[in-house]
Write an enzyme that holds these catalytic residues in place. Structure first.
Site, PDB file in Angstrom:
ATOM      1  N   GLY A   8      24.790  28.693  68.518  1.00 13.21           N
ATOM      2  CA  GLY A   8      25.428  30.372  68.030  1.00 13.21           C
ATOM      3  C   GLY A   8      26.663  29.498  66.812  1.00 13.21           C
ATOM      4  O   GLY A   8      27.649  30.212  67.003  1.00 13.21           O
ATOM      5  N   GLY A  11      27.575  32.141  63.857  1.00 12.81           N
ATOM      6  CA  GLY A  11      28.634  33.385  63.758  1.00 12.81           C
ATOM      7  C   GLY A  11      30.154  33.131  63.694  1.00 12.81           C
ATOM      8  O   GLY A  11      30.773  31.914  62.365  1.00 12.81           O
ATOM      9  N   GLN A  12      31.385  33.996  63.955  1.00  9.90           N
ATOM     10  CA  GLN A  12      32.403  33.698  62.897  1.00  9.90           C
ATOM     11  C   GLN A  12      33.218  32.725  62.994  1.00  9.90           C
ATOM     12  O   GLN A  12      33.688  31.968  62.310  1.00  9.90           O
ATOM     13  CB  GLN A  12      32.675  35.305  63.906  1.00  9.90           C
ATOM     14  CG  GLN A  12      34.640  35.468  62.921  1.00  9.90           C
ATOM     15  CD  GLN A  12      36.156  36.362  63.587  1.00  9.90           C
ATOM     16  OE1 GLN A  12      35.144  36.658  64.544  1.00  9.90           O
ATOM     17  NE2 GLN A  12      36.465  36.508  62.747  1.00  9.90           N
ATOM     18  N   LEU A  13      33.249  32.047  64.621  1.00 10.70           N
ATOM     19  CA  LEU A  13      34.134  31.387  64.751  1.00 10.70           C
ATOM     20  C   LEU A  13      32.862  29.771  64.265  1.00 10.70           C
ATOM     21  O   LEU A  13      33.148  28.829  63.751  1.00 10.70           O
ATOM     22  CB  LEU A  13      33.831  31.293  66.183  1.00 10.70           C
ATOM     23  CG  LEU A  13      34.302  30.190  66.817  1.00 10.70           C
ATOM     24  CD1 LEU A  13      36.183  29.451  66.563  1.00 10.70           C
ATOM     25  CD2 LEU A  13      34.813  30.462  68.664  1.00 10.70           C
ATOM     26  N   ASP A  34      20.871  28.355  66.170  1.00 10.69           N
ATOM     27  CA  ASP A  34      21.622  30.356  66.261  1.00 10.69           C
ATOM     28  C   ASP A  34      20.401  30.740  66.326  1.00 10.69           C
ATOM     29  O   ASP A  34      19.352  30.082  66.550  1.00 10.69           O
ATOM     30  CB  ASP A  34      21.753  30.510  64.942  1.00 10.69           C
ATOM     31  CG  ASP A  34      23.020  31.865  65.748  1.00 10.69           C
ATOM     32  OD1 ASP A  34      24.152  31.940  65.839  1.00 10.69           O
ATOM     33  OD2 ASP A  34      22.947  32.504  66.051  1.00 10.69           O
ATOM     34  N   ILE A  35      20.251  31.587  67.022  1.00 13.41           N
ATOM     35  CA  ILE A  35      18.443  32.170  67.408  1.00 13.41           C
ATOM     36  C   ILE A  35      18.169  32.554  65.865  1.00 13.41           C
ATOM     37  O   ILE A  35      16.981  33.109  65.909  1.00 13.41           O
ATOM     38  CB  ILE A  35      19.094  33.650  67.634  1.00 13.41           C
ATOM     39  CG1 ILE A  35      18.223  34.075  68.354  1.00 13.41           C
ATOM     40  CG2 ILE A  35      19.794  34.653  66.889  1.00 13.41           C
ATOM     41  CD1 ILE A  35      18.769  35.176  69.414  1.00 13.41           C
ATOM     42  N   ARG A  36      18.865  32.926  64.239  1.00 15.70           N
ATOM     43  CA  ARG A  36      18.227  33.233  63.524  1.00 15.70           C
ATOM     44  C   ARG A  36      18.480  31.593  62.757  1.00 15.70           C
ATOM     45  O   ARG A  36      20.232  31.043  62.350  1.00 15.70           O
ATOM     46  CB  ARG A  36      18.372  34.128  63.159  1.00 15.70           C
ATOM     47  CG  ARG A  36      17.742  35.133  63.756  1.00 15.70           C
ATOM     48  CD  ARG A  36      17.538  37.137  62.681  1.00 15.70           C
ATOM     49  NE  ARG A  36      17.902  37.746  64.068  1.00 15.70           N
ATOM     50  CZ  ARG A  36      18.991  38.034  64.654  1.00 15.70           C
ATOM     51  NH1 ARG A  36      20.084  37.844  64.253  1.00 15.70           N
ATOM     52  NH2 ARG A  36      18.551  38.750  65.912  1.00 15.70           N
ATOM     53  N   TYR A 138      31.301  42.521  78.383  1.00 14.75           N
ATOM     54  CA  TYR A 138      31.428  40.916  78.108  1.00 14.75           C
ATOM     55  C   TYR A 138      33.240  39.972  78.912  1.00 14.75           C
ATOM     56  O   TYR A 138      32.400  39.124  78.771  1.00 14.75           O
ATOM     57  CB  TYR A 138      32.079  41.275  76.112  1.00 14.75           C
ATOM     58  CG  TYR A 138      32.532  40.197  75.965  1.00 14.75           C
ATOM     59  CD1 TYR A 138      31.753  39.646  75.106  1.00 14.75           C
ATOM     60  CD2 TYR A 138      33.823  40.518  75.718  1.00 14.75           C
ATOM     61  CE1 TYR A 138      32.339  38.124  74.237  1.00 14.75           C
ATOM     62  CE2 TYR A 138      34.394  39.341  74.725  1.00 14.75           C
ATOM     63  CZ  TYR A 138      33.833  38.226  74.390  1.00 14.75           C
ATOM     64  OH  TYR A 138      34.598  37.325  73.470  1.00 14.75           O
TER      65      TYR A 138
HETATM   66  N1  SER Z   1      37.172  39.326  69.521  1.00 15.77           N
HETATM   67  C1  SER Z   1      36.702  39.382  70.655  1.00 15.77           C
HETATM   68  C2  SER Z   1      36.377  41.485  71.301  1.00 15.77           C
HETATM   69  O1  SER Z   1      36.991  42.203  70.388  1.00 15.77           O
HETATM   70  C3  SER Z   1      37.394  39.388  71.577  1.00 15.77           C
HETATM   71  O2  SER Z   1      37.970  38.256  72.897  1.00 15.77           O
HETATM   72  O3  SER Z   1      35.210  41.197  71.989  1.00 15.77           O
END
Ligand code: SER
Length: 315
Positions: A8, A11-13, A34-36, A138
């Site tokens: 991953g 992504g942002q992180l 990553d997947i792409r 989530y």
């Molecule tokens: N930033 C995340 C979200 O808003 C929370 O971990 O889903």
């Protein structure tokens, strides 16, 4: 010699953690996946769907991986569109990583958790150990994931470590599908335009953190001596908390033309309302000396300065 696989990584992180790990361990020590494909390849990169066990095992063996940072997940709001798929990706992805870590005797695994593990029965500020009844898939998957991490540590000795991130504010890569995303979007609007419609109501207070603090916290937790760690579930992690109105007022000091209106998104509002306003991160401060650097004021200044530079560079 460490060989680190980041799952991953786009992504942002992931983008920022990958860069920080490259700086720390060297370009060749970090394998991003990553997947792409990423827009720009700044590191060794492999396409990887974390649900594909065989592909994961092949990469781990090919590069003689010693640590995995498993960042791939579907966030809170996006996850509600397809709960079963969210559960499958968030949960089975983690189980694949924990299994390979166990069988290949990896040194360490990193698993990000979130304030989404909290729920309406959690007090505010949220203690490290408390009532949790997450309301999103989530959040349910992150809470279950935390417990799987603790289980693998206790039963198989897998050294897996985790942080419960607040909303992450950053300028390099946009978040996707989260409830805290407004706190990133508002900065883009402050630079590009003059009007921002916030999808959360003005007094919705949530815990937040500037990305450099989140990256440093991750590296510090991963470096901490194992015997100092009192939990292998997610550590609460705190920097500051704010409401949309407070953040807007702070940004307005630097971008006086910005106007903010409200177009409330019921789903994201109800998710935000179920989360704690702030967290108590005593355990992180005691066990591995966590100290945040950025508050709302310094985050705002840094975000606006860096985003301006970014936009000027692309003109
Ligand atoms: N930033 C995340 C979200 O808003 C929370 O971990 O889903």
């Amino acid at each position: 010699m460490e060989k680190i696989l980041i799952i991953g990584a786009n992504g942002q992180l992931g983008t920022e953690l990958s860069a920080a790990l490259q700086t720390k361990y060297g370009q060749d020590a970090v394998i991003t996946s990553d997947i792409r494909k990423p827009q720009e390849e700044n590191a060794i990169f492999e396409i990887l769907n974390v649900l594909d066990n065989d592909a994961l095992a092949t990469i781990v063996k090919k590069y003689k991986i010693t640590q995995i940072y498993h960042l791939a997940a579907i966030l809170s709001a996006k996850g509600e569109e397809n709960p079963i798929q969210t559960w499958n990706i968030n949960m089975n992805g983690l189980l694949n990583v924990l299994e390979i870590a166990r069988h290949e005797k990896l040194k360490k695994v990193y698993y990000p958790s979130s304030i989404a593990v909290f729920g309406t029965t959690t007090p505010s500020p949220a203690p490290q150990y408390t009532s949790m009844n997450p309301s999103t898939i989530y959040g349910i998957s992150k809470r279950a994931g935390e417990q799987w991490c603790e289980y693998y540590f206790n039963k198989y000795g897998v050294d897996v470590r985790s942080l419960r991130y607040p909303g992450l504010i950053s300028y390099k890569t946009l978040p996707g599908g989260g409830t805290t995303d407004y706190a990133v979007d508002i900065f883009y609007k402050a630079i590009e335009e003059t009007h921002f419609d916030c999808f959360l109501s003005e007094n919705t207070r949530l815990p937040m953190m500037y990305m450099p603090d989140a990256v440093r916290a991750t590296l510090e937790l991963m470096d901490a001596p194992k015997e100092n760690l009192s939990t292998h579930e997610g550590y609460n992690l705190n920097a500051f908390d704010c409401t949309p109105k407070e953040l807007y007022n702070e940004i307005k000091k630097h971008a006086p033309n910005l106007e903010m209106g409200y177009k409330i998104d019921e789903l994201r509002q109800s998710i935000a309302d179920s989360w704690s306003d702030s967290v108590i991160d005593e355990a992180a401060r005691k066990d591995w000396n966590w100290q945040h650097e950025y508050d709302m004021e310094s985050t705002t200044k840094e975000m606006l300065t860096n985003l301006k530079k970014k936009f000027e560079a692309t003109k």
